[in-house]
Design a protein around this motif. Structure first.
Motif, PDB file in Angstrom:
ATOM      1  N   ASP A  91       0.815  -1.219   0.000  1.00 47.60           N
ATOM      2  CA  ASP A  91       0.000   0.000   0.000  1.00 47.60           C
ATOM      3  C   ASP A  91       0.845   1.264   0.000  1.00 47.60           C
ATOM      4  O   ASP A  91       0.481   2.258  -0.621  1.00 47.60           O
ATOM      5  N   ILE A 133       5.020  -0.731  -8.739  1.00 52.52           N
ATOM      6  CA  ILE A 133       3.882  -0.386  -9.586  1.00 52.52           C
ATOM      7  C   ILE A 133       3.250  -1.639 -10.173  1.00 52.52           C
ATOM      8  O   ILE A 133       2.016  -1.767 -10.233  1.00 52.52           O
ATOM      9  N   MET A 136       1.108  -2.999  -7.526  1.00 52.56           N
ATOM     10  CA  MET A 136      -0.011  -2.118  -7.206  1.00 52.56           C
ATOM     11  C   MET A 136      -1.095  -2.170  -8.265  1.00 52.56           C
ATOM     12  O   MET A 136      -2.293  -2.065  -7.958  1.00 52.56           O
ATOM     13  N   ASN A 150      -6.575   5.040  -3.013  1.00 49.31           N
ATOM     14  CA  ASN A 150      -5.480   4.775  -3.935  1.00 49.31           C
ATOM     15  C   ASN A 150      -5.182   3.289  -3.983  1.00 49.31           C
ATOM     16  O   ASN A 150      -5.286   2.593  -2.986  1.00 49.31           O
ATOM     17  N   ARG A 151      -4.727   2.839  -5.148  1.00 50.04           N
ATOM     18  CA  ARG A 151      -4.270   1.452  -5.247  1.00 50.04           C
ATOM     19  C   ARG A 151      -2.892   1.292  -4.628  1.00 50.04           C
ATOM     20  O   ARG A 151      -2.465   0.185  -4.300  1.00 50.04           O
ATOM     21  N   GLY A 152      -2.211   2.395  -4.469  1.00 51.71           N
ATOM     22  CA  GLY A 152      -0.899   2.382  -3.852  1.00 51.71           C
ATOM     23  C   GLY A 152      -0.293   3.767  -3.873  1.00 51.71           C
ATOM     24  O   GLY A 152      -0.676   4.614  -4.693  1.00 51.71           O
ATOM     25  N   TYR A 193       0.890   6.924 -14.228  1.00 54.38           N
ATOM     26  CA  TYR A 193       0.134   5.996 -13.392  1.00 54.38           C
ATOM     27  C   TYR A 193      -0.877   6.670 -12.474  1.00 54.38           C
ATOM     28  O   TYR A 193      -1.652   5.986 -11.808  1.00 54.38           O
ATOM     29  N   ASN A 197      -4.843   5.456 -10.278  1.00 52.11           N
ATOM     30  CA  ASN A 197      -4.979   5.659  -8.825  1.00 52.11           C
ATOM     31  C   ASN A 197      -3.738   5.209  -8.052  1.00 52.11           C
ATOM     32  O   ASN A 197      -3.838   4.655  -6.949  1.00 52.11           O
ATOM     33  N   ILE A 198      -2.574   5.443  -8.633  1.00 54.72           N
ATOM     34  CA  ILE A 198      -1.309   5.249  -7.940  1.00 54.72           C
ATOM     35  C   ILE A 198      -0.638   6.617  -7.830  1.00 54.72           C
ATOM     36  O   ILE A 198      -0.331   7.241  -8.845  1.00 54.72           O
ATOM     37  N   CYS A 257       0.486  14.642  -6.479  1.00 54.77           N
ATOM     38  CA  CYS A 257       0.915  13.611  -7.426  1.00 54.77           C
ATOM     39  C   CYS A 257       1.993  14.214  -8.313  1.00 54.77           C
ATOM     40  O   CYS A 257       1.771  15.242  -8.958  1.00 54.77           O
TER      41      CYS A 257
END
Length: 270
Positions: A91, A133, A136, A150-152, A193, A197-198, A257
């Protein structure tokens, strides 16, 4: 036993998590709620010491130590895979491992010395980020009670020398190149990415009061002069940088980001 807050949850991975900023960040991640932590480091003695400290303060934390050499791609891949095999996901990834490299004027630095710094600081970090990545992208976002899911999240350790060069008295072209490169990798992959959602950001510390830096401050007139250039007139504590890392990992920075966050006491603001 300390009681953690719940700013963070899920699985965290940190490279170079055994000493210095990495050790402080390992402790901070757990103090803010992480209960499954993977530490990749080349120094297993210090990694064990950090693990014992973590468990003494937070007996319910699960820590996996993996020996990994950032200059060896297969070592990095194997290490990250081991964390995922044990914990099932990543995570928060903190890519902190790095070296100062050989200091000196460019005309006095060999190609092998330059490449060694780049191999560890830049290519090693890029390999870490690539593998993180990849994992993730396979996982669903962590349910953390926040509207921001977030996915990660990845936090890369750059430096204020990823924004400026060294002073003439302490030339370090390879180190500067690696830290500028980390910011570039961060921005590029964050752009690509982010739609997945990373979130990927970098943190750029200034001078930090680790034991080697404190020794240099006591012995070197150059470092004493550099200290006077810091508007806050002190070096950062490792714990302060660690809190910055946790901020970038947490939902508190949910709209950040591709940023390179400076924590340098105002050094580069002049």
């Amino acid at each position: 036993m300390s009681s953690p807050d719940t700013l963070l949850s899920g699985v965290a991975l940190i490279t170079g998590g055994a000493s210095g900023i990495g050790r402080a960040t390992s402790l901070a991640l757990v103090s803010h709620g992480v209960r499954r932590l993977g530490i990749l480091d080349i120094d297993m003695v210090k990694a064990e010491e950090t693990t014992l400290e973590l468990k003494s303060k937070f007996p319910d934390v699960e820590v996996i130590l993996v020996h990994a050499d950032m200059a060896n791609e297969e070592s990095v891949i194997t290490g990250i895979n081991k964390i995922v095999q044990n914990f099932g996901r990543i995570d928060y990834a903190v890519n902190n491992a790095g070296v100062g490299g050989k200091l000196g004027p460019t005309t006095e630095i060999s190609g092998s010395d330059f490449r060694s710094t780049i191999d560890i600081n830049l290519i090693g970090l890029w390999v870490c980020q690539r593998e993180e990545i990849r994992h993730m992208l396979k996982q669903e976002p962590l349910e953390n009670g926040s509207a921001v899911r977030n996915r990660g999240v990845i936090v890369n350790m750059s430096s204020m020398l990823g924004a400026v060069g060294t002073c003439a008295e302490t030339p370090a072209a390879a180190y500067c190149a690696s830290k500028h490169g980390i910011v570039a990798i961060t921005k590029s992959d964050a752009n690509y990415y982010g739609p997945e959602n990373i979130r990927i950001n970098a943190i750029c510390p200034g001078f930090v009061s680790t034991p080697p830096m404190l020794h240099a401050l006591r012995q070197s007139e150059i470092m004493k002069a550099e200290l006077q250039k810091v508007p806050l007139r002190r070096f950062a504590k490792p714990e302060e940088i660690a809190e910055g890392v946790c901020f970038l990992a947490s939902p508190m920075s949910g709209y950040m980001c591709g940023a390179a966050m400076l924590m340098d006491g105002g050094y580069t603001a002049q």
